[in-house]
Write a protein that holds these residues in place. Structure first.
Motif, PDB file in Angstrom:
ATOM      1  N   ARG A   1       0.818  -1.210   0.000  1.00  0.00           N
ATOM      2  CA  ARG A   1       0.000   0.000   0.000  1.00  0.00           C
ATOM      3  C   ARG A   1       0.858   1.269   0.000  1.00  0.00           C
ATOM      4  NH1 ARG A   1      -4.537  -0.327   4.509  1.00  0.00           N
ATOM      5  NH2 ARG A   1      -5.088   1.664   3.515  1.00  0.00           N
TER       6      ARG A   1
ATOM      7  N   ASN B   1       1.617  -6.555  16.120  1.00  0.00           N
ATOM      8  CA  ASN B   1       1.811  -6.390  14.678  1.00  0.00           C
ATOM      9  C   ASN B   1       3.222  -5.908  14.373  1.00  0.00           C
ATOM     10  OD1 ASN B   1       1.997  -3.569  14.907  1.00  0.00           O
ATOM     11  ND2 ASN B   1      -0.142  -3.240  14.430  1.00  0.00           N
TER      12      ASN B   1
ATOM     13  N   ASP C   1       3.682  -3.415  12.194  1.00  0.00           N
ATOM     14  CA  ASP C   1       3.419  -2.153  11.498  1.00  0.00           C
ATOM     15  C   ASP C   1       3.444  -0.940  12.413  1.00  0.00           C
ATOM     16  OD1 ASP C   1       3.027  -3.490   9.072  1.00  0.00           O
ATOM     17  OD2 ASP C   1       0.914  -3.850   9.521  1.00  0.00           O
TER      18      ASP C   1
ATOM     19  N   ASP D   1      -6.999   2.716  13.536  1.00  0.00           N
ATOM     20  CA  ASP D   1      -7.808   2.360  12.364  1.00  0.00           C
ATOM     21  C   ASP D   1      -8.941   1.395  12.679  1.00  0.00           C
ATOM     22  OD1 ASP D   1      -6.477  -0.006  12.807  1.00  0.00           O
ATOM     23  OD2 ASP D   1      -5.431  -0.047  10.878  1.00  0.00           O
TER      24      ASP D   1
ATOM     25  N   GLY E   1      -8.566  -1.507  14.345  1.00  0.00           N
ATOM     26  CA  GLY E   1      -8.035  -2.837  14.624  1.00  0.00           C
ATOM     27  C   GLY E   1      -7.334  -2.852  15.969  1.00  0.00           C
TER      28      GLY E   1
ATOM     29  N   TRP F   1     -11.422  -9.067   9.176  1.00  0.00           N
ATOM     30  CA  TRP F   1     -10.047  -8.581   9.189  1.00  0.00           C
ATOM     31  C   TRP F   1      -9.841  -7.459   8.178  1.00  0.00           C
ATOM     32  CZ3 TRP F   1      -7.847 -10.149  13.396  1.00  0.00           C
ATOM     33  CH2 TRP F   1      -8.139 -11.408  13.923  1.00  0.00           C
ATOM     34  N   SER F   2      -8.922  -6.562   8.523  1.00  0.00           N
ATOM     35  CA  SER F   2      -8.566  -5.415   7.666  1.00  0.00           C
ATOM     36  C   SER F   2      -9.722  -4.445   7.477  1.00  0.00           C
ATOM     37  CB  SER F   2      -8.052  -5.899   6.296  1.00  0.00           C
ATOM     38  OG  SER F   2      -6.916  -6.738   6.454  1.00  0.00           O
ATOM     39  N   THR F   3     -10.605  -4.381   8.465  1.00  0.00           N
ATOM     40  CA  THR F   3     -11.693  -3.407   8.457  1.00  0.00           C
ATOM     41  C   THR F   3     -11.699  -2.679   9.797  1.00  0.00           C
ATOM     42  OG1 THR F   3     -13.461  -4.736   9.483  1.00  0.00           O
ATOM     43  CG2 THR F   3     -13.032  -5.091   7.115  1.00  0.00           C
TER      44      THR F   3
ATOM     45  N   ASP G   1      -0.917   2.228  13.275  1.00  0.00           N
ATOM     46  CA  ASP G   1      -0.216   1.355  12.348  1.00  0.00           C
ATOM     47  C   ASP G   1       0.297   2.187  11.176  1.00  0.00           C
ATOM     48  OD1 ASP G   1      -1.185  -0.682  13.952  1.00  0.00           O
ATOM     49  OD2 ASP G   1      -2.809  -1.209  12.573  1.00  0.00           O
TER      50      ASP G   1
ATOM     51  N   ASP H   1       0.423   1.731   7.568  1.00  0.00           N
ATOM     52  CA  ASP H   1       0.012   0.859   6.469  1.00  0.00           C
ATOM     53  C   ASP H   1      -0.488   1.635   5.257  1.00  0.00           C
ATOM     54  OD1 ASP H   1      -2.356   1.783   7.482  1.00  0.00           O
ATOM     55  OD2 ASP H   1      -3.075  -0.173   8.169  1.00  0.00           O
TER      56      ASP H   1
END
Length: 255
Positions: A30, A120, A122, A152, A154, A173-175, A201, A203
């Motif tokens: 990303r 994580n 990140d 974010d 998470g 995940w990732s939301t 994070d 990202d």
């Protein structure tokens, strides 16, 4: 602190960085552009290296042992240059974030640790104090869950004393719903998570701009909330943007 032979691992919290091999074309995609695929992979490697050194710093204050829970399973050699002294490697057993998180927790607890934290890769400036606080919170007897909420929606850390598969089940995940859904799962099994302070994070490009300002702004030092200085990431960014606009615009990256 590192467990010596004969010392019960039950007195220790294992903290594992969840990390994918920092391969060109697969790491931090990303951020491409403005970074090249090679630069993104190099940055990812620095994040992982700083994360392991941050865990070592935390281990000087409380009973912690550090790991990298890595994927894919055959990538151990790719992580060898990224390990702080004493960091161990834990290969993934199954594909997918949900399975990888649960398997890592299960494997660490099965190895005899009293608690396990999964973090994580990140958040290179994550304050060392948060790792210490998580480990100490998990040192108390009885089942418990610690969560480190990310900005974010998470989480940057989940800590547990028992491997509850439900915590990783049916999560989007990732939301932005990940943290809320995880709290719901914890309450379903009768546990109210202990929440750590929020962190962020890296990202996307906006977060990378923020990281660059945090590490290199004001003389290259950051004292915000006790942020970890992330020396390898800072050095990489300093070199990367020596001849670029640190605002990371597409034009400044030559794209």
């Amino acid at each position: 602190m590192t467990a010596e032979p004969g010392v019960l691992r039950a007195e220790y919290c294992a903290i594992a960085v969840m990390a994918k091999a920092p391969r060109v074309g697969a790491a931090k995609t990303r951020l491409v552009p403005p970074l090249s695929a090679e630069e993104a992979a190099g940055l990812s490697a620095c994040f992982i290296r700083d994360a392991t050194e941050n865990i070592v710093a935390a281990s000087q204050q409380t009973a912690i042992e550090g790991y990298i829970a890595y994927s894919p399973p055959g990538a151990a050699a790719e992580f060898a240059p990224l390990l702080a002294k004493g960091t161990r490697l834990l290969p993934s057993r199954r594909v997918g974030l949900s399975a990888s998180l649960y398997d890592a927790a299960e494997d660490l607890l099965a190895a005899g640790y009293g608690a396990a934290c999964l973090v994580n890769s990140d958040s290179p400036t994550l304050p060392t104090s948060l790792l210490i606080d998580a480990a100490r919170a998990l040192s108390a007897p009885g089942d418990r869950i610690v969560l480190g909420p990310a900005e974010d929606g998470g989480y940057y850390l989940i800590g547990l004393r028992q491997a509850h598969v439900r915590l990783f089940d049916e999560i989007a995940w990732s939301t932005p719903r990940v943290l809320a859904q995880t709290v719901e799962r914890a309450r379903e099994i009768g546990l109210e998570p202990l929440m750590l302070p929020m962190w962020y994070d890296v990202d996307d490009v906006a977060a990378l701009q923020r990281l660059n300002a945090e590490l290199l702004g004001e003389g290259g030092r950051s004292d915000r909330g006790g942020a970890y200085r992330a020396p390898h990431t800072a050095a990489f960014l300093r070199c990367l943007f020596r001849d670029r606009d640190p605002r990371l615009t597409l034009d400044s990256a030559g794209r």
